[in-house]
Design an enzyme around this catalytic site. Sequence first.
Site, mmCIF file in Angstrom:
data_model
loop_
_atom_site.group_PDB
_atom_site.id
_atom_site.type_symbol
_atom_site.label_atom_id
_atom_site.label_comp_id
_atom_site.label_asym_id
_atom_site.label_seq_id
_atom_site.Cartn_x
_atom_site.Cartn_y
_atom_site.Cartn_z
ATOM 1 N N CYS A 135 38.899 76.936 -4.127
ATOM 2 C CA CYS A 135 39.489 78.276 -4.120
ATOM 3 C C CYS A 135 39.180 78.870 -2.758
ATOM 4 C CB CYS A 135 38.937 79.121 -5.269
ATOM 5 S SG CYS A 135 37.130 79.189 -5.324
ATOM 6 N N ARG A 194 47.936 84.114 -1.297
ATOM 7 C CA ARG A 194 46.894 83.607 -0.404
ATOM 8 C C ARG A 194 47.073 82.110 -0.180
ATOM 9 N NH1 ARG A 194 41.148 84.566 -2.023
ATOM 10 N NH2 ARG A 194 40.787 83.961 0.140
#
Length: 284
Positions: free
Chosen positions: A240, A181
């Site tokens: 994040c 990701r």
Amino acid sequence: MNASYTTLIEAGELAQRLHDADWVAFDCRFDLSDTRFGRDAYSDGHLPGAYFIDLETELSAPRTGRNGRHPLPDPAQLAARLERCGVSNHTQVVAYDDAGGMFAARLWWLLRWLGHDRVAVLDGGLQAWCRAGLPLDTELPPPRPSTYTLSLRAARVDADFVASHLDKPDMVLIDARSPDRFRGENEALDPVGGHIPGAINRFFRENLTANGRFKQASVLREEFGSLLKGHSPTQVVHQCGSGVTACVNILAMELAGLTGSRLYAGSWSEWCSEPCRPVATGPA
């Protein structure tokens, strides 16, 4: 006052103190793909006396489409929720989940943001509790009205802060998402793949051993030291996808004695919601 637990607590230690009047445990289990999972799992069995607290409705504020997937909750509303479970300024709070601390650490960080030091994450989570042969319960604990006085700390930064410090040596930006990701591959949660330019990747699961417990403090100190490259922990900003798993990296740094890092709570989901903000892909 009894000794405080401010980072982690082991299952055996918690079992000895769980029913103390000034201790409160919270079940933080959650599943990003099934928002009912945590409540259902709690109903099936939880630590005796533990209260359930929900990531989306209690540990986050409503989404606007521009403030990320898990915006920080209103501090007064969160404090009121904790008060109803018996949390005062002197309470020892313990948070647990079944996912390597990724949701429990969110509550841990939020309490520290509110000014509360006596909060710890159950090391190894529910799995460690069950491996130790300790009991679960299905009864709902009663309300325990208390009073909590807020003392907010400067533990967070916003998108403007991050944007104004890109490419400057006074900020070390650490992204806790999985490497794929981070590189912009296999993005299933946010509409844009990639990372904030200049960020370095520290997948939150790298803080854990194979059995789901946190690595020793000395190991974490060495590993984070290689990322900081001489920078002060106070120059570190964690992010994040939505300000949840980044809290695991903050907890790991605190466990390692590297104190004072901060959270960009909006994280990637907020950052990428504005097309004018720069995006990087590939490895750091």
